[in-house]
Write a protein that holds these residues in place. Structure first.
Motif, PDB file in Angstrom:
ATOM      1  N   GLY A  18       0.805  -1.439  -0.050  1.00  0.00           N
ATOM      2  CA  GLY A  18       0.432   0.037  -0.421  1.00  0.00           C
ATOM      3  C   GLY A  18       0.902   1.431   0.212  1.00  0.00           C
ATOM      4  N   LEU A  19       0.565   2.371   0.450  1.00  0.00           N
ATOM      5  CA  LEU A  19       0.919   3.745   0.049  1.00  0.00           C
ATOM      6  C   LEU A  19       1.396   3.924   1.171  1.00  0.00           C
ATOM      7  N   ASP A  20       1.975   2.856   2.741  1.00  0.00           N
ATOM      8  CA  ASP A  20       2.393   3.350   3.913  1.00  0.00           C
ATOM      9  C   ASP A  20       3.501   3.638   3.517  1.00  0.00           C
ATOM     10  N   SER A  21       4.279   4.856   4.713  1.00  0.00           N
ATOM     11  CA  SER A  21       6.103   5.491   4.342  1.00  0.00           C
ATOM     12  C   SER A  21       6.517   5.760   2.832  1.00  0.00           C
ATOM     13  N   PHE A  22       4.979   5.974   2.260  1.00  0.00           N
ATOM     14  CA  PHE A  22       5.378   6.705   0.966  1.00  0.00           C
ATOM     15  C   PHE A  22       6.362   7.423   1.195  1.00  0.00           C
ATOM     16  N   TRP A  23       6.468   8.364   0.865  1.00  0.00           N
ATOM     17  CA  TRP A  23       7.012   9.991   0.844  1.00  0.00           C
ATOM     18  C   TRP A  23       8.750   9.290   2.062  1.00  0.00           C
ATOM     19  N   LYS A  24       8.227   8.529   2.836  1.00  0.00           N
ATOM     20  CA  LYS A  24       9.861   8.559   4.141  1.00  0.00           C
ATOM     21  C   LYS A  24      10.319   7.665   3.028  1.00  0.00           C
ATOM     22  N   LYS A  25       9.955   6.804   1.987  1.00  0.00           N
ATOM     23  CA  LYS A  25      10.842   5.947   1.270  1.00  0.00           C
ATOM     24  C   LYS A  25      11.315   6.362   0.774  1.00  0.00           C
ATOM     25  N   ARG A  26      10.765   7.480  -0.685  1.00  0.00           N
ATOM     26  CA  ARG A  26      11.093   8.252  -1.295  1.00  0.00           C
ATOM     27  C   ARG A  26      12.176   8.904  -0.701  1.00  0.00           C
ATOM     28  N   ILE A  27      12.149  10.226   0.759  1.00  0.00           N
ATOM     29  CA  ILE A  27      13.164  10.628   1.224  1.00  0.00           C
ATOM     30  C   ILE A  27      14.444  10.187   1.260  1.00  0.00           C
ATOM     31  N   ARG A  28      13.940   8.305   1.932  1.00  0.00           N
ATOM     32  CA  ARG A  28      15.425   7.722   2.136  1.00  0.00           C
ATOM     33  C   ARG A  28      16.091   7.132   0.900  1.00  0.00           C
ATOM     34  N   SER A  29      15.163   6.600  -0.549  1.00  0.00           N
ATOM     35  CA  SER A  29      16.351   6.409  -1.251  1.00  0.00           C
ATOM     36  C   SER A  29      16.490   7.488  -2.289  1.00  0.00           C
ATOM     37  N   VAL A  30      15.757   8.270  -3.203  1.00  0.00           N
ATOM     38  CA  VAL A  30      15.519   9.153  -3.959  1.00  0.00           C
ATOM     39  C   VAL A  30      16.699  10.957  -2.962  1.00  0.00           C
ATOM     40  N   TYR A  31      15.812  11.599  -2.057  1.00  0.00           N
ATOM     41  CA  TYR A  31      15.647  12.482  -1.523  1.00  0.00           C
ATOM     42  C   TYR A  31      17.265  12.733  -1.121  1.00  0.00           C
ATOM     43  N   ILE A  32      17.333  11.733  -0.043  1.00  0.00           N
ATOM     44  CA  ILE A  32      18.796  12.281   0.990  1.00  0.00           C
ATOM     45  C   ILE A  32      20.283  11.691  -0.305  1.00  0.00           C
ATOM     46  N   PRO A  33      20.209  11.168  -0.713  1.00  0.00           N
ATOM     47  CA  PRO A  33      21.203  11.123  -1.823  1.00  0.00           C
ATOM     48  C   PRO A  33      21.427  12.439  -2.490  1.00  0.00           C
ATOM     49  N   TYR A  34      20.766  13.113  -3.101  1.00  0.00           N
ATOM     50  CA  TYR A  34      20.094  14.126  -3.432  1.00  0.00           C
ATOM     51  C   TYR A  34      20.549  15.267  -3.139  1.00  0.00           C
ATOM     52  N   TRP A  35      20.027  15.682  -1.825  1.00  0.00           N
ATOM     53  CA  TRP A  35      20.554  16.723  -0.869  1.00  0.00           C
ATOM     54  C   TRP A  35      22.290  16.814  -0.590  1.00  0.00           C
ATOM     55  N   ILE A  36      22.300  14.731  -0.174  1.00  0.00           N
ATOM     56  CA  ILE A  36      24.043  15.272  -0.472  1.00  0.00           C
ATOM     57  C   ILE A  36      25.109  15.379  -1.107  1.00  0.00           C
ATOM     58  N   VAL A  37      24.300  15.003  -2.371  1.00  0.00           N
ATOM     59  CA  VAL A  37      24.979  15.653  -3.356  1.00  0.00           C
ATOM     60  C   VAL A  37      24.903  16.981  -3.970  1.00  0.00           C
ATOM     61  N   THR A  38      23.781  18.052  -3.561  1.00  0.00           N
ATOM     62  CA  THR A  38      23.473  19.023  -4.283  1.00  0.00           C
ATOM     63  C   THR A  38      24.001  19.672  -2.850  1.00  0.00           C
ATOM     64  N   ILE A  39      23.615  19.961  -1.439  1.00  0.00           N
ATOM     65  CA  ILE A  39      24.690  20.578  -0.584  1.00  0.00           C
ATOM     66  C   ILE A  39      25.732  20.915  -0.776  1.00  0.00           C
ATOM     67  N   THR A  40      26.534  19.710  -0.920  1.00  0.00           N
ATOM     68  CA  THR A  40      27.847  19.655  -1.789  1.00  0.00           C
ATOM     69  C   THR A  40      28.111  20.735  -2.788  1.00  0.00           C
TER      70      THR A  40
END
Length: 305
Positions: free
Chosen positions: A54-76
């Motif tokens: 289902g949609l349990d933790s839908f956005w949390k999973k996206r944050i973990r797998s997509v956005y945290i790596p993105y932010w590490i690279v873009t902020i650096t």
């Protein structure tokens, strides 16, 4: 399964390599197929996951797998650029916040913005449309096209990619109906048609033939027999590359901008610059993967949960 985990990972490896060689000025058209494959597999994987959990933790999973790596690279990268470049604060904020429709800093990051729009439409459909999800998936590509075509810069060619994420979701929904591998004659025919359409669209981008070549090449890769992806030297190497394909994507644009720009003064031969960029991208992507899988990031993930 038409798309096993191994096959999906190897296809991601092939897709990111197609983007690489295109950005290096070699077979520039194949990058479009790579992007289409990535979007298709993203929609496929998300639909498979949602059908189970289902949609349990839908956005949390996206944050973990997509956005945290993105932010590490873009902020650096933003910190490094702030010391040497003259981009405005507004440009930096857009870059980090994923509101990146026409980035002046790293144009390659448009994909994360585009993927985020796909996520939003997918989430709304599965959250609020219970009985007509397949129909909604069929309509969604055209909604996505209406939203993205005027928003992204013309150089991104988003019109080429609008169907693939939701085609992937639809394919995942009905792939269980396909009990056997596609007949080899059908796959061979698709390969021939792909080669022909690619040949005739070499000098005619953004034409119906060009769009067809991307569509046919994506379908061909998806329908290739699973056994082709299970053994062999190439498969094992592509599996390793596929496992860090997202990290490679995030790092690759940054490396092209920084190394290519700085080395231009000293090394004019592309055959020397390209290996330097490629090897540096691999090394930094492996480091990023280690960071993402580290205990520090896992603590952040636990806090998100």
């Amino acid at each position: 399964m038409i798309i096993s985990r191994n096959k999906s990972t190897i296809l991601k490896g092939l897709a990111i390599l197609s983007v690489f060689i295109s950005h290096y000025g070699i077979l520039s058209q194949v990058a479009a197929t790579g992007v289409a494959v990535f979007l298709f597999l993203s929609g496929y994987g998300l639909e498979k996951s949602t059908s189970k959990n289902g949609l349990d933790s839908f956005w949390k999973k996206r944050i973990r797998s997509v956005y945290i790596p993105y932010w590490i690279v873009t902020i650096t990268f933003t910190i490094l650029l702030a010391l040497t470049s003259n981009f405005s604060l507004y440009d930096y904020i857009k870059y980090i916040s994923i509101i990146n429709f026409d980035s002046k800093i790293d144009p390659t990051m448009w994909y994360v913005t585009y993927l985020t729009l796909c996520y939003f439409i997918f989430y709304i459909i599965n959250k609020h449309i219970k009985n007509n999800i397949p129909v909604a998936y069929l309509i969604s590509p055209f909604i996505l096209l209406l939203v993205t075509q005027p928003s992204f810069g013309s150089s991104y060619g988003v019109i080429l990619y609008f169907p693939y994420f939701f085609f992937g979701a639809l394919f995942a929904r009905y792939s269980a109906l396909i009990k056997k591998d596609i007949p080899s004659k059908a796959v061979f025919t698709l390969v021939i048609l792909t080669i022909l359409t690619m040949y005739f669209s070499i000098t005619h981008v953004y034409t119906p033939t060009y769009f067809m070549s991307i569509l046919l090449s994506t379908i061909t890769l998806i329908l290739l027999p699973d056994k082709l992806f299970n053994k062999g030297f190439i498969s094992s190497k592509m599996l390793k590359i596929g496992n860090i394909s997202y990290e490679l994507y995030l790092i690759e644009g940054v490396m092209i901008m920084t190394i290519n720009g700085s080395l231009m003064k000293y090394i004019h031969e592309g055959y020397i610059r390209i290996p330097i960029i490629f090897i540096s991208t691999i090394i930094l992507s492996l480091i990023l993967k280690k960071i993402i899988d580290s205990s520090i990031i896992n603590k952040i993930k636990l806090n998100i949960n």
